[in-house]
Motif scaffolding. Structure first.
Motif, PDB file in Angstrom:
ATOM      1  N   ILE A  84       0.837  -1.197   0.000  1.00  0.00           N
ATOM      2  CA  ILE A  84       0.000   0.000   0.000  1.00  0.00           C
ATOM      3  C   ILE A  84       0.873   1.249   0.000  1.00  0.00           C
ATOM      4  N   ILE A  85       1.930   1.233   0.810  1.00  0.00           N
ATOM      5  CA  ILE A  85       2.832   2.396   0.896  1.00  0.00           C
ATOM      6  C   ILE A  85       3.512   2.638  -0.444  1.00  0.00           C
ATOM      7  N   VAL A  86       4.051   1.566  -1.019  1.00  0.00           N
ATOM      8  CA  VAL A  86       4.751   1.683  -2.304  1.00  0.00           C
ATOM      9  C   VAL A  86       3.820   2.225  -3.374  1.00  0.00           C
ATOM     10  N   MET A  87       2.609   1.699  -3.444  1.00  0.00           N
ATOM     11  CA  MET A  87       1.667   2.089  -4.490  1.00  0.00           C
ATOM     12  C   MET A  87       1.199   3.529  -4.326  1.00  0.00           C
ATOM     13  N   ASN A  88       0.890   3.949  -3.110  1.00  0.00           N
ATOM     14  CA  ASN A  88       0.335   5.278  -2.889  1.00  0.00           C
ATOM     15  C   ASN A  88       1.400   6.376  -2.977  1.00  0.00           C
ATOM     16  N   LEU A  89       2.598   6.087  -2.528  1.00  0.00           N
ATOM     17  CA  LEU A  89       3.654   7.117  -2.576  1.00  0.00           C
ATOM     18  C   LEU A  89       4.438   7.084  -3.872  1.00  0.00           C
ATOM     19  N   GLY A  90       4.336   5.980  -4.627  1.00  0.00           N
ATOM     20  CA  GLY A  90       5.131   5.863  -5.843  1.00  0.00           C
ATOM     21  C   GLY A  90       6.627   5.815  -5.528  1.00  0.00           C
ATOM     22  N   MET A  91       6.967   5.207  -4.401  1.00  0.00           N
ATOM     23  CA  MET A  91       8.350   5.185  -3.919  1.00  0.00           C
ATOM     24  C   MET A  91       8.964   3.803  -4.174  1.00  0.00           C
ATOM     25  N   PRO A  92      10.222   3.729  -4.568  1.00  0.00           N
ATOM     26  CA  PRO A  92      10.870   2.433  -4.761  1.00  0.00           C
ATOM     27  C   PRO A  92      10.774   1.567  -3.504  1.00  0.00           C
ATOM     28  N   LEU A  93      10.645   0.267  -3.720  1.00  0.00           N
ATOM     29  CA  LEU A  93      10.457  -0.675  -2.616  1.00  0.00           C
ATOM     30  C   LEU A  93      11.586  -0.595  -1.589  1.00  0.00           C
ATOM     31  N   GLN A  94      12.829  -0.589  -2.071  1.00  0.00           N
ATOM     32  CA  GLN A  94      13.949  -0.599  -1.137  1.00  0.00           C
ATOM     33  C   GLN A  94      14.002   0.676  -0.303  1.00  0.00           C
ATOM     34  N   LEU A  95      13.623   1.798  -0.903  1.00  0.00           N
ATOM     35  CA  LEU A  95      13.619   3.064  -0.173  1.00  0.00           C
ATOM     36  C   LEU A  95      12.563   3.042   0.934  1.00  0.00           C
ATOM     37  N   VAL A  96      11.410   2.422   0.639  1.00  0.00           N
ATOM     38  CA  VAL A  96      10.364   2.291   1.660  1.00  0.00           C
ATOM     39  C   VAL A  96      10.856   1.422   2.805  1.00  0.00           C
ATOM     40  N   LYS A  97      11.471   0.285   2.476  1.00  0.00           N
ATOM     41  CA  LYS A  97      11.972  -0.620   3.519  1.00  0.00           C
ATOM     42  C   LYS A  97      12.991   0.076   4.419  1.00  0.00           C
ATOM     43  N   THR A  98      13.880   0.846   3.802  1.00  0.00           N
ATOM     44  CA  THR A  98      14.903   1.564   4.586  1.00  0.00           C
ATOM     45  C   THR A  98      14.249   2.548   5.550  1.00  0.00           C
ATOM     46  N   SER A  99      13.218   3.248   5.078  1.00  0.00           N
ATOM     47  CA  SER A  99      12.525   4.218   5.927  1.00  0.00           C
ATOM     48  C   SER A  99      11.796   3.519   7.071  1.00  0.00           C
ATOM     49  N   LEU A 100      11.121   2.418   6.766  1.00  0.00           N
ATOM     50  CA  LEU A 100      10.419   1.666   7.801  1.00  0.00           C
ATOM     51  C   LEU A 100      11.379   1.155   8.875  1.00  0.00           C
ATOM     52  N   GLU A 101      12.514   0.619   8.441  1.00  0.00           N
ATOM     53  CA  GLU A 101      13.505   0.109   9.392  1.00  0.00           C
ATOM     54  C   GLU A 101      13.998   1.217  10.323  1.00  0.00           C
ATOM     55  N   PHE A 102      14.166   2.433   9.744  1.00  0.00           N
ATOM     56  CA  PHE A 102      14.631   3.555  10.555  1.00  0.00           C
ATOM     57  C   PHE A 102      13.621   3.875  11.669  1.00  0.00           C
ATOM     58  N   TRP A 103      12.343   3.983  11.305  1.00  0.00           N
ATOM     59  CA  TRP A 103      11.336   4.372  12.308  1.00  0.00           C
ATOM     60  C   TRP A 103      11.065   3.253  13.318  1.00  0.00           C
ATOM     61  N   VAL A 104      11.185   2.005  12.898  1.00  0.00           N
ATOM     62  CA  VAL A 104      11.047   0.904  13.858  1.00  0.00           C
ATOM     63  C   VAL A 104      12.190   0.921  14.857  1.00  0.00           C
ATOM     64  N   THR A 105      13.393   1.177  14.356  1.00  0.00           N
ATOM     65  CA  THR A 105      14.557   1.253  15.251  1.00  0.00           C
ATOM     66  C   THR A 105      14.391   2.379  16.264  1.00  0.00           C
ATOM     67  N   GLU A 106      13.778   3.491  15.826  1.00  0.00           N
ATOM     68  CA  GLU A 106      13.557   4.629  16.716  1.00  0.00           C
ATOM     69  C   GLU A 106      12.322   4.439  17.610  1.00  0.00           C
ATOM     70  N   ASN A 107      11.655   3.280  17.433  1.00  0.00           N
ATOM     71  CA  ASN A 107      10.468   2.951  18.241  1.00  0.00           C
ATOM     72  C   ASN A 107       9.289   3.897  17.972  1.00  0.00           C
ATOM     73  N   ILE A 108       9.270   4.505  16.775  1.00  0.00           N
ATOM     74  CA  ILE A 108       8.158   5.363  16.379  1.00  0.00           C
ATOM     75  C   ILE A 108       7.080   4.510  15.700  1.00  0.00           C
ATOM     76  N   LEU A 109       7.498   3.534  14.915  1.00  0.00           N
ATOM     77  CA  LEU A 109       6.593   2.582  14.285  1.00  0.00           C
ATOM     78  C   LEU A 109       6.815   1.198  14.893  1.00  0.00           C
ATOM     79  N   VAL A 110       5.762   0.390  14.835  1.00  0.00           N
ATOM     80  CA  VAL A 110       5.886  -1.002  15.279  1.00  0.00           C
ATOM     81  C   VAL A 110       5.264  -1.896  14.215  1.00  0.00           C
ATOM     82  N   GLU A 111       5.802  -3.080  14.058  1.00  0.00           N
ATOM     83  CA  GLU A 111       5.249  -4.053  13.124  1.00  0.00           C
ATOM     84  C   GLU A 111       4.043  -4.734  13.768  1.00  0.00           C
TER      85      GLU A 111
END
Length: 602
Positions: free
Chosen positions: A566-593
């Protein structure tokens, strides 16, 4: 015819037998030293002899028979042998006089006698040295020395004293040996103790060089031990500085220098030049090697020889240039193991600015007051005036300076892209330092990048002077052909509406000021300041737009959790760039899986 034996013949035969028996008991008696006691019968025989010369063959025959008997009489007791020898030579001398031999006869007999003793002492020489190398009494030493002089073994006596001195010196060194310098203490002991003890026993022809020989023996043995320890001494520099200086004092022979180089290279290959050793650690050891070997040989010939395998190995490492450049530019003393490079870079600029003379010339004057030509066997990298410049020694490993310049460009471009207030003072300082070591022309790209930042500050001020936006936007306008970290394939994607509107207004103002020129946004190098409150805790972040876009989309989405697709499709962002961003926010405890997707941690 009947033969008649003359009574005179019988008398002579009896006298000869008596004389032979008595003399045999006086020449090196098995019973040990004894006083000379000449019986009356022997006195009468000599008194009735008009010419003592007739006894000369008898004495010679007895002396030579002694030569075959000494080995059987010697039981391994060196001092007992020398005490018997002392008695025997004394008694024989008295007997020669008693028999009234002429001077020529006495000289002939003594030559025969001494030759026998000399040959036998040579055969037990190892026993003699072994006895005195372990321990000795002064009285025994003087007895042996006296006997050796008495039988004309002057050269052998010198050899004996030298070997004994060598054993005592080696024993002394082994007892006092330490990683700390010991030569000066050793020298004091040799001059004030050992030399004074043995000086009187050395022949006149060798007495003048005796002290120098003792010091040379000490230097040779000390260097032999130090050579085996050279790798550790270099590794522990600068704490071993004074000990390393002992090499400069004690190295005398070319063979010793060759052995030092051979041993050092052997240990380098065994302990340092290995795939498991980090490049930074190899560079650090190489720097220590430069300092340490220049203490041993300030001309740099030895350094040249031992440095070659290190330089060759570093040249094959892919990250050598990167580590050297980081060492030059980083001021973090806690984490920069090569901080000495940064210190030297700053020191070079200071000296060149204030004294107008090169650091190399200054350090050369400190090393030696007497000029010497460059060693013919040294590489150009190690010529006098350059050898103790650590930076030059490292950069000269590679023939192409562009390797370093390209690395500088990459690092400076990253640093410049991370600037948020247009303050380039630190970068200008570092660039000035580097230009003091490299050619100014090598840094054209960096000069252009710096100029971009300076112009950006002025242009951004004009744009924001009249611009009214919800978010504070500041632009850096880059000449993209000169920036190595700008990809030609920029990943564009949808931004949050509020940011998209502000960016459009900023771009429009830019076009008006720049006569219609357009901007191409580089999201991965565009940063935003945001404040986030999670579970009552407020945190501030400076993040790139891709990370902001991902977090904003998940926060405003009606879905929970939000799936990756959903994120990739709506933002039109490359998959790897999305994964990198998600990993960053999970590490910072802002997002959770959660359930195969992501949601804001509330």
């Amino acid at each position: 015819m009947t033969a008649v034996m003359d009574s005179t013949d019988i008398q002579v035969s009896d006298d000869t037998t008596t004389l032979l028996d008595w003399l045999s008991s006086q020449i090196f008696p098995i019973s040990g030293p004894q006083e000379l006691n000449i019986p009356l019968r022997i006195r009468n025989i000599t008194r009735n002899t008009a010419d003592s010369h007739i006894y000369l063959p008898i004495f010679q025959r007895l002396l030579y028979s002694l030569a075959s008997n000494l080995e059987s009489q010697y039981d391994g007791n060196v001092m007992a042998f020398f005490k018997c020898l002392e008695s025997s030579t004394t008694n024989l001398n008295l007997i020669y006089i008693f028999f009234k031999f002429s001077n020529n006869d006495i000289i002939l007999l003594k030559r025969s006698e001494f030759s026998i003793y000399q040959d036998f002492i040579q055969s037990i020489w190892d026993d003699l040295i072994s006895l005195f190398s372990e321990n000795h009494k002064s009285s025994d030493l003087y007895l042996v020395s006296k006997i050796l002089m008495k039988i004309n073994l002057f050269d052998e006596l010198d050899n004996f004293i030298f070997q004994l001195s060598k054993c005592r010196i080696i024993h002394k060194i082994n007892n006092m040996y330490d990683v700390q310098p010991i030569y000066e203490s050793l020298k004091t002991w040799i001059i004030n103790d050992l030399y004074l003890s043995f000086e009187s026993l050395v022949s006149f022809k060798n007495s003048k060089v005796f002290k120098d020989c003792l010091l040379l023996i000490a230097k040779n043995h000390l260097i032999s031990k130090r050579t085996n320890q050279i790798y550790d001494l270099v590794e522990n520099f600068p704490f071993t500085t004074e000990t390393l200086k002992e090499f400069n004092v004690c190295l005398n022979k070319t063979s010793q220098k060759d052995l030092l180089v051979e041993q050092f290279i052997l240990m380098l290959n065994k302990n340092l030049l290995l795939p498991s050793i980090k490049t930074t650690d190899i560079i650090l050891y190489y720097i220590k090697t430069i300092h340490a070997l220049l203490l041993i040989d300030h001309r740099g010939v030895l350094l040249d020889k031992v440095a070659r395998p290190i330089r060759s190995y570093l040249c094959m490492r892919n990250d050598t240039v990167e580590k050297i450049v980081n060492g030059l530019l980083s001021t973090d003393r806690e984490h920069n193991k090569l901080i000495e490079l940064n210190d030297e870079l700053n020191k070079n600029l200071f000296h060149s600015t204030n004294s107008g003379s090169s650091v190399a010339s200054s350090s050369l004057q400190k090393r030696t007051l007497n000029w010497q030509p460059d060693p013919i066997d040294a590489l150009p990298d190690f010529q006098v005036g350059k050898i103790d410049d650590t930076i030059d020694s490292l950069t000269s490993i590679f023939n192409d300076n562009n390797l370093f310049i390209n690395q500088f460009v990459n690092i400076f471009s990253v640093d410049l892209l991370n600037i948020t207030d247009y303050n380039i003072s630190n970068i200008l300082k570092n660039l000035s330092l580097l230009k003091s070591k490299f050619s100014n022309d090598d840094f054209n790209k960096i000069d252009i990048m710096l100029n971009d930042i300076v112009k950006s500050k002025s242009l951004d001020l004009k744009i924001n002077h009249v611009l009214q936006t919800n978010n504070s936007i500041h632009g850096v306008f880059l000449s993209h052909l000169y920036w190595p970290n700008l990809s030609s394939n920029v990943a564009l994607f949808k931004f949050p509406p509020a940011i998209q509107n502000d960016l459009a207004a900023y771009e429009l103002r830019y076009k008006n000021l720049q006569n219609g020129r357009s901007l191409k946004l580089h999201p991965q190098n565009t940063k935003a300041d945001i404040d986030i409150e999670v579970n009552g805790v407020k945190k501030s972040y400076l993040v790139t737009l891709d990370k902001l876009a991902v977090l904003n989309f998940i926060d405003e989405s009606n879905l929970e959790p939000v799936k990756l697709g959903i994120i990739v499709m709506n933002l039109g962002m490359p998959l790897q760039l999305v994964k990198t961003s998600l990993e960053f926010w999970v590490t910072e405890n802002i997002l959770v899986e959660s359930n195969g997707g992501w949601k804001v941690n509330e």
